[in-house]
Motif scaffolding. Structure first.
Motif, PDB file in Angstrom:
ATOM      1  N   THR A   8      72.392  25.373  35.722  1.00  0.00           N
ATOM      2  CA  THR A   8      73.458  25.475  35.680  1.00  0.00           C
ATOM      3  C   THR A   8      74.253  26.504  34.900  1.00  0.00           C
ATOM      4  O   THR A   8      75.513  26.603  34.825  1.00  0.00           O
ATOM      5  CB  THR A   8      74.313  24.896  36.132  1.00  0.00           C
ATOM      6  N   SER A   9      73.358  26.614  33.190  1.00  0.00           N
ATOM      7  CA  SER A   9      74.336  27.424  32.737  1.00  0.00           C
ATOM      8  C   SER A   9      74.213  29.342  32.484  1.00  0.00           C
ATOM      9  O   SER A   9      73.905  29.818  33.428  1.00  0.00           O
ATOM     10  CB  SER A   9      73.195  27.080  30.822  1.00  0.00           C
ATOM     11  N   ALA A  10      75.555  29.424  31.898  1.00  0.00           N
ATOM     12  CA  ALA A  10      76.001  31.237  31.918  1.00  0.00           C
ATOM     13  C   ALA A  10      74.579  31.913  32.039  1.00  0.00           C
ATOM     14  O   ALA A  10      74.016  31.567  30.861  1.00  0.00           O
ATOM     15  CB  ALA A  10      77.391  31.227  31.282  1.00  0.00           C
ATOM     16  N   ARG A  11      74.709  32.696  32.212  1.00  0.00           N
ATOM     17  CA  ARG A  11      73.528  34.036  31.913  1.00  0.00           C
ATOM     18  C   ARG A  11      74.699  34.628  30.803  1.00  0.00           C
ATOM     19  O   ARG A  11      75.630  34.582  30.810  1.00  0.00           O
ATOM     20  CB  ARG A  11      73.290  34.822  33.326  1.00  0.00           C
ATOM     21  N   GLU A  13      76.030  38.123  28.879  1.00  0.00           N
ATOM     22  CA  GLU A  13      76.732  38.925  29.518  1.00  0.00           C
ATOM     23  C   GLU A  13      77.968  39.721  28.640  1.00  0.00           C
ATOM     24  O   GLU A  13      78.126  41.021  28.259  1.00  0.00           O
ATOM     25  CB  GLU A  13      77.645  38.257  29.995  1.00  0.00           C
ATOM     26  N   THR A  14      77.111  39.037  26.997  1.00  0.00           N
ATOM     27  CA  THR A  14      78.468  39.508  25.811  1.00  0.00           C
ATOM     28  C   THR A  14      77.420  39.871  24.373  1.00  0.00           C
ATOM     29  O   THR A  14      76.611  38.641  24.582  1.00  0.00           O
ATOM     30  CB  THR A  14      79.741  38.953  25.383  1.00  0.00           C
ATOM     31  N   ALA A  29      83.768  34.043  27.875  1.00  0.00           N
ATOM     32  CA  ALA A  29      83.290  33.106  29.538  1.00  0.00           C
ATOM     33  C   ALA A  29      82.366  32.994  29.841  1.00  0.00           C
ATOM     34  O   ALA A  29      81.702  34.675  30.308  1.00  0.00           O
ATOM     35  CB  ALA A  29      84.887  33.782  30.232  1.00  0.00           C
ATOM     36  N   GLY A  30      81.734  32.424  30.175  1.00  0.00           N
ATOM     37  CA  GLY A  30      80.368  33.052  30.028  1.00  0.00           C
ATOM     38  C   GLY A  30      78.589  32.335  28.862  1.00  0.00           C
ATOM     39  O   GLY A  30      79.217  31.704  28.048  1.00  0.00           O
ATOM     40  N   GLY A  31      77.786  33.777  28.811  1.00  0.00           N
ATOM     41  CA  GLY A  31      77.241  33.693  28.009  1.00  0.00           C
ATOM     42  C   GLY A  31      77.396  34.491  26.887  1.00  0.00           C
ATOM     43  O   GLY A  31      78.048  35.816  26.941  1.00  0.00           O
ATOM     44  N   ALA A  44      84.789  28.755  24.447  1.00  0.00           N
ATOM     45  CA  ALA A  44      84.320  28.819  25.931  1.00  0.00           C
ATOM     46  C   ALA A  44      85.053  28.762  26.231  1.00  0.00           C
ATOM     47  O   ALA A  44      85.691  28.284  26.358  1.00  0.00           O
ATOM     48  CB  ALA A  44      82.537  28.754  25.867  1.00  0.00           C
ATOM     49  N   LYS A  49      79.937  25.814  31.796  1.00  0.00           N
ATOM     50  CA  LYS A  49      79.026  26.507  31.843  1.00  0.00           C
ATOM     51  C   LYS A  49      78.554  27.668  31.331  1.00  0.00           C
ATOM     52  O   LYS A  49      78.170  28.825  31.464  1.00  0.00           O
ATOM     53  CB  LYS A  49      79.291  27.033  33.269  1.00  0.00           C
ATOM     54  N   SER A  50      78.626  27.503  30.135  1.00  0.00           N
ATOM     55  CA  SER A  50      79.112  28.441  28.336  1.00  0.00           C
ATOM     56  C   SER A  50      77.331  28.402  28.258  1.00  0.00           C
ATOM     57  O   SER A  50      76.992  27.446  27.496  1.00  0.00           O
ATOM     58  CB  SER A  50      80.143  27.943  27.720  1.00  0.00           C
TER      59      SER A  50
END
Length: 70
Positions: A8-11, A13-14, A29-31, A44, A49-50
Motif C-alpha cells: 500500500t505504499s505510494a508510487r 511521483e516526484t 505527498a506520496g513518493g 511526508a 503511504k510515503s
C-alpha cells in the motif's frame, strides 16, 4: 489466500534529478525518487503511504521521516 499481500505504499511521483540541489526542508505527498541532493529534512504528508527512493549518488543531509526508504 496464499498470494502476496498487496503493498500500500505510494508510487513515485516526484523526481529530484542528478545535479539538482535543494536547500531547505522538503515535504512530499506520496513518493519521491532522489538522484540529486537535499540539504534539509524530508518529511511526508501523509506519512503512512510515503516512500523515498534514493539513488546511489542521491544525498539527504538532514532528517528523513517517511514510511519507507529504498
Amino acid at each position: 489466500m496464499f498470494g502476496r499481500k498487496k503493498q500500500t505504499s505510494a508510487r513515485i511521483e516526484t523526481l529530484v534529478a542528478a545535479g539538482t540541489r535543494i536547500e531547505g526542508n522538503v515535504t512530499v505527498a506520496g513518493g519521491l525518487h532522489l538522484e540529486g541532493t537535499i540539504l534539509g529534512n524530508v518529511t511526508a504528508d501523509p506519512p503512512a503511504k510515503s516512500v523515498l527512493s534514493v539513488a546511489p549518488k542521491g544525498v539527504v543531509e538532514g532528517n528523513v521521516d517517511v514510511a519507507r526508504v529504498i
